[in-house]
Write an enzyme that holds these catalytic residues in place. Structure first.
Site, PDB file in Angstrom:
ATOM      1  N   LYS A 124       0.886  -1.291  -0.083  1.00 33.05           N
ATOM      2  CA  LYS A 124      -0.147  -0.096  -0.178  1.00 33.05           C
ATOM      3  C   LYS A 124       0.928   1.183  -0.112  1.00 33.05           C
ATOM      4  O   LYS A 124       0.157   2.262  -0.548  1.00 33.05           O
ATOM      5  CB  LYS A 124      -0.992  -0.120   1.102  1.00 33.05           C
ATOM      6  CG  LYS A 124      -2.285  -1.184   1.117  1.00 33.05           C
ATOM      7  CD  LYS A 124      -3.318  -0.782   2.081  1.00 33.05           C
ATOM      8  CE  LYS A 124      -4.268  -1.608   1.931  1.00 33.05           C
ATOM      9  NZ  LYS A 124      -4.213  -2.987   2.005  1.00 33.05           N
ATOM     10  N   GLU A 163     -10.684   6.871   4.487  1.00 34.29           N
ATOM     11  CA  GLU A 163     -11.321   5.841   5.536  1.00 34.29           C
ATOM     12  C   GLU A 163     -10.284   4.833   5.542  1.00 34.29           C
ATOM     13  O   GLU A 163      -9.538   4.691   4.665  1.00 34.29           O
ATOM     14  CB  GLU A 163     -12.712   5.374   4.982  1.00 34.29           C
ATOM     15  CG  GLU A 163     -12.616   4.339   3.896  1.00 34.29           C
ATOM     16  CD  GLU A 163     -12.379   4.692   2.449  1.00 34.29           C
ATOM     17  OE1 GLU A 163     -12.374   6.135   2.161  1.00 34.29           O
ATOM     18  OE2 GLU A 163     -11.956   4.110   1.729  1.00 34.29           O
ATOM     19  N   SER A 176       1.825  -9.728  -1.048  1.00 35.45           N
ATOM     20  CA  SER A 176       1.196  -8.299  -0.611  1.00 35.45           C
ATOM     21  C   SER A 176       1.714  -7.691   0.721  1.00 35.45           C
ATOM     22  O   SER A 176       1.863  -6.509   0.724  1.00 35.45           O
ATOM     23  CB  SER A 176      -0.197  -8.087  -1.126  1.00 35.45           C
ATOM     24  OG  SER A 176      -0.877  -9.004  -0.269  1.00 35.45           O
TER      25      SER A 176
HETATM   26  C1  LIG Z   1      -5.116  -4.068   1.743  1.00 38.03           C
HETATM   27  C2  LIG Z   1      -4.314  -5.092   1.588  1.00 38.03           C
HETATM   28  C3  LIG Z   1      -4.720  -6.161   0.462  1.00 38.03           C
HETATM   29  C4  LIG Z   1      -6.029  -5.899  -0.697  1.00 38.03           C
HETATM   30  O1  LIG Z   1      -5.876  -4.976  -1.220  1.00 38.03           O
HETATM   31  P1  LIG Z   1      -5.930  -4.782  -2.724  1.00 38.03           P
HETATM   32  O2  LIG Z   1      -6.083  -3.395  -3.378  1.00 38.03           O
HETATM   33  O3  LIG Z   1      -6.657  -5.772  -3.346  1.00 38.03           O
HETATM   34  O4  LIG Z   1      -4.200  -5.146  -3.092  1.00 38.03           O
HETATM   35  C5  LIG Z   1      -3.945  -7.194   0.095  1.00 38.03           C
HETATM   36  N1  LIG Z   1      -2.795  -7.387   0.719  1.00 38.03           N
HETATM   37  C6  LIG Z   1      -2.510  -6.808   1.640  1.00 38.03           C
HETATM   38  C7  LIG Z   1      -1.144  -7.109   2.770  1.00 38.03           C
HETATM   39  C8  LIG Z   1      -3.469  -5.493   2.240  1.00 38.03           C
HETATM   40  O5  LIG Z   1      -2.622  -4.759   3.239  1.00 38.03           O
END
Ligand SMILES: *Cc1c(COP(=O)(O)O)cnc(C)c1O
Length: 407
Positions: free
Chosen positions: A95, A117, A384
């Site tokens: 993010k 938010e 992610s």
């Molecule tokens: C917020 C988040 C997601 C989901 O958000 P996307 O916009 O679908 O990528 C996935 N993995 C992590 C670690 C997150 O913090």
């Protein structure tokens, strides 16, 4: 390098990916959003902006994030499994890539304050971080119930100098936080910048957030080729709003030989409305939160209550480009349920010594399934985020099943 990631032909000028996307907001707000679009069009071609962002990616976030070959998982499940380590970024997830981009844009537009938010607090923390770095105020709207549940993230935001403003109406969770943030934004859209947390919302946000995230795929394509001499046969990413998935997929979209898999949360059940957040799998096209995409609706046409064990994945719509890619058949959208995700959380922890976010565990679980099919070739997972934020929850709710004593 940074330049070519901003040159994707879609969306069109009005923000459409085929029939999806666009902008469905009140005229007053449209005028403000048009200014954001115009500013973005300029800065995304401005070498000084790209240089500043690239420099922060390198020296602040720690990019490029490495690709890791998961030897033990590969041996165990029968396909070569690799991971793009977005969990190693500063703040522990992907993010930060788009929060920095949005913060720099807001600063260049002369805005004073970032607002957003947050549900579980992940977007809030990443944005508060970017605001601190870039030198902007930051107001994060959060449901009162979520503030209790996600206390450590609330504390982080305060430490970073942000305000956390509780949403106290209704169910006091994410939807109410969106309402509160939106209201605050309408109250002063001139000095504030609404920083959307995924590839969702009205044009230009789906494009802009995708562009900022596409560094993930640009790096991965080069790194993977260097490591193996080829492109990956499969990409796997979890899909909440869809930003980490679009970040990885974008650089490979024209490589027809690369299969792409987006993984949605099946939660506790795909058969019971409200017990999952499998938007593309179960939803229908419609308009919500200012854009057209697949969405989950209740009988009244309102956004369906959604659920996933991963709070970052429970969103009743999805980025419009995903809907487009679904209809094109370019991406295969699949689901993983809570149990499979938690299994994968422990599997990656114990086989490779990497504790993944529960969101990312959905991608890992799907990759493990895929690996067991015949002739799948190589698999590159977008990891992610890291799982530190999830450890107390996992141990409390599932620890016993995985041999963890009461501590
Ligand atoms: C917020 C988040 C997601 C989901 O958000 P996307 O916009 O679908 O990528 C996935 N993995 C992590 C670690 C997150 O913090």
């Amino acid at each position: 390098m940074a330049q070519n990631i901003f040159n994707c032909p879609l969306p069109d000028e009005k923000g459409y990916f085929g029939e999806y996307g666009g902008s469905f907001i009140p005229p007053d707000l449209q005028a403000i959003v048009d200014e954001i679009t115009a500013s973005y069009e300029i800065i995304c071609k401005d070498p000084s902006f790209l240089e500043e962002l690239t420099d922060l990616y390198q020296h602040y976030v720690g990019r490029p994030s490495p690709i890791f070959y998961a030897k033990h998982l590969s041996e165990k499940y029968g396909a070569e499994i690799y991971m793009k380590r977005e969990d190693l970024n500063h703040t522990g997830a992907h993010k930060i890539n788009h929060c920095l981009g949005e913060a720099l844009l807001a600063k260049r537009m002369g805005k004073k304050k970032l607002i957003a938010e947050t549900g579980a607090g992940q977007h809030g923390v990443a944005l508060a971080t970017a605001a601190a770095l870039v030198g902007l105020e930051c107001d994060i709207y959060m449901g009162e119930v979520d503030m209790v549940k996600e206390h450590p993230n609330v504390v982080r935001m305060y430490i970073l100098g942000a305000n956390v403003i509780p949403a106290t109406h209704g169910r006091k969770t994410l939807k109410e936080a969106v309402d509160a943030a939106f209201e605050a934004y309408l109250g002063d859209p001139v000095t504030q910048f609404y920083a959307i947390g995924s590839v969702v919302g009205p044009h230009p946000f789906p494009r802009m957030v995708r562009d900022f995230q596409s560094i993930v795929g640009v790096e991965a394509r080069e790194q993977f080729r260097q490591m193996t001499g080829k492109l990956p046969d499969n990409l796997v990413a979890c899909v909440g709003g869809g930003s980490n998935a679009m970040g990885l997929f974008t650089a490979f979209i024209n490589d027809e030989e690369v299969a792409m898999h987006g993984v949605e949360p099946a939660g506790r059940s795909l058969d019971i409305p409200g017990e999952n957040a499998a938007t593309i799998t179960l939803g229908k096209p419609g308009v919500m939160h200012g854009f057209k995409s697949y969405m989950l609706q209740d009988e009244k046409g309102e956004p369906q209550e959604v659920y996933s064990v991963a709070s970052g994945l429970d969103y009743p719509s999805v980025g419009p480009q995903h809907s487009y890619l679904k209809d094109l058949g370019r991406v295969n959208y699949a689901t993983i349920n809570d149990k499979e995700a938690i299994d994968a959380f422990f599997e990656l922890s114990r086989e490779e010594g990497i504790i993944p976010a529960i969101e990312s565990s959905h991608a890992v679980a799907y990759a493990i399934k895929l690996a067991q099919e015949p002739d799948v070739g190589t698999i590159l997972i977008n990891l992610s985020g890291r799982g530190d934020k999830d450890i107390d929850f996992v141990v409390e709710n599932y620890g016993k099943d995985y041999g963890i004593p009461q501590v």
